[in-house]
Enzyme design. Sequence first.
Site, PDB file in Angstrom:
ATOM      1  CE  LYS A 137      -3.873   1.936   2.804  1.00 56.24           C
ATOM      2  NZ  LYS A 137      -4.603   1.627   3.867  1.00 56.24           N
ATOM      3  CB  SER A 199      -8.128   3.206   2.412  1.00 53.15           C
ATOM      4  OG  SER A 199      -6.921   2.529   3.685  1.00 53.15           O
ATOM      5  CB  SER A 241      -8.269   0.242   5.317  1.00 50.16           C
ATOM      6  OG  SER A 241      -8.918   1.456   5.503  1.00 50.16           O
TER       7      SER A 241
END
Length: 586
Positions: A137, A199, A241
């Site tokens: 990420k 996310s 997330s």
Amino acid sequence: MKIPLQQTWQKKAEAKVAETKSKIPDEWTLQKHDLEAAKRQRQLSGPFIERFLNDGELEITGNDSVPLLSKIKSGQYTALQVTTAFCKRAAIAHQINNCLHEIMFDQAIERAKELDGYFGEHKSILGPLHGLPISLKDQFHVKGVDTTMGYIGWIDTYEGHTDPSKTSLPQTLLLGETVNNLIGRTLNPVNQLLSCGGSSGGAVVLSLIHSQVSNGRIPGEGALNALRGSTLGVGTDIGGSVRIPAAFCGIYSVKPTHNRFSYRGAANTNPGQNTYASSVGFLSNSIDALQLVMKSVLSTQPWLRDPEVVPIPWRQTLVDSTLSRASADGSSNYNTPLKLGIYWTNGVVGPHPPINRGLRAVVDTLRKAGHKMVDWNPPSQSTAKRLAFLKADGAHDIHAQLNLSGEPLIPELVKSFQLKDPMDLLQYQDLTLEGRDYSAAYSDYWNATADDKACQYQYPPALYELLLTRFELQDQIVDAVIMPVAPHAAVIPGKYYHTAYTEAINLMDYSAAVIPVTKADKNVDTFNSDYKPLNEIDRKNWEAYDPDVYDGAPIGVQLVARKYEEEKVWAIAKIVSAALETAGVV
């Protein structure tokens, strides 16, 4: 002539996108007609992306993490072969799905050559993750590579400062979808009418291929893993997330208690807020890869380098004792079967028909496999939702980062993160105490489940009486809870109205895993026009359900255990997944 500030951030974003695109080799660049065809596709995973790969690349990228490592270790594959195949697939995934912020193909290939040289000389691997493709990420710092975290002002800087320093993510991280001013929106590769989640949704990078775990963490999710551009993704979770994109994209994930793994060396939103803490978590196409990465990282004793990490090594005995309660096919051994709570709804926003069907499928399968299921009615999640601390600073940290470039909030966040005065300290302390009391009440409820007289959802009566008499199950506490990840299977972009199903778990800092169950079916998951909404948000969520749009969307559930029970929740996820596979549900 000076360029207006608004154009400045736009031009900076355009330049960054162009730079990323330029790192894709010409031979991996798709033609215009291929890109147009991708836009018309509902599903990008499977046959569509596979048309761009040769037989050897399909064979390699079809492997999950554990068998892939085994074949590298045996010499069947070289690290260079594996790296090149996954880099190509990641390059194609980005072109058709817009899922990468950073590309490090050259570095990965160079590292793979070094690993092959070592293997050729020593006839052994360098470390537990030797040659494994990993995506990160865009929150994890990698030397020499931007970490933007979705902020235009962080390009060519270190968290907005002048010294330079992965998969895509939403601006600010605080959104259940993946969209920012840098690359736009990342859609669901299984159903492009829906979001990939967030996310840790798609703003991912194909990492350097690690020969060993260093610094107690892997530097760097859902969309890239679903397209098999990576076998393993590293993300973070402060409100769902890693769980949301896993459920939305049909893969596996684990969210540990926040300080089980190191956050040192990673960026974050509002980093001074630690009452409601973020966890480093992992996503993968396979359940076994999650144990592999957790065990590998903890073997480096990360608590020696990061004082925030608790000194708990990987407890294989806890894994083994949990797995021993079932056979390899997921069926109970009837000695100490699993006792699992079922959280059908939080009573605030009811799940859509596909989620209800997925929950029923899990319950029916596990009951037939001999495990015990009980209804779960804990303290209301509405309390947990109200106690979120993500806006305590009045969004000052977010706006400070936006002001570096002059970029605006994306439309999805305008209402939630308007600049305000920070929360009063006394109010913050009061909410902290209320959160503590909520967690204590939830724990008390969990402890009370040892009394089977309070349970409403039992075995078939004859079997239950037999087990009760023979094994004294009345003293057995619930092992884990099965619940929705969200009230919908994926989500129509812009219509994610309720995130309490995941946020409440973060408030209590529990361990959780996500497993895929089945897919939405428009012929079965029909719209019920007689449904009576519980409130305005529930009405909006219900009216957003469209059986045709959701058709084919992955359905996942989350399994929740208590704090620092990563080994246990992983083992239970393994058992449940095996039972679903045996029953032909998955």
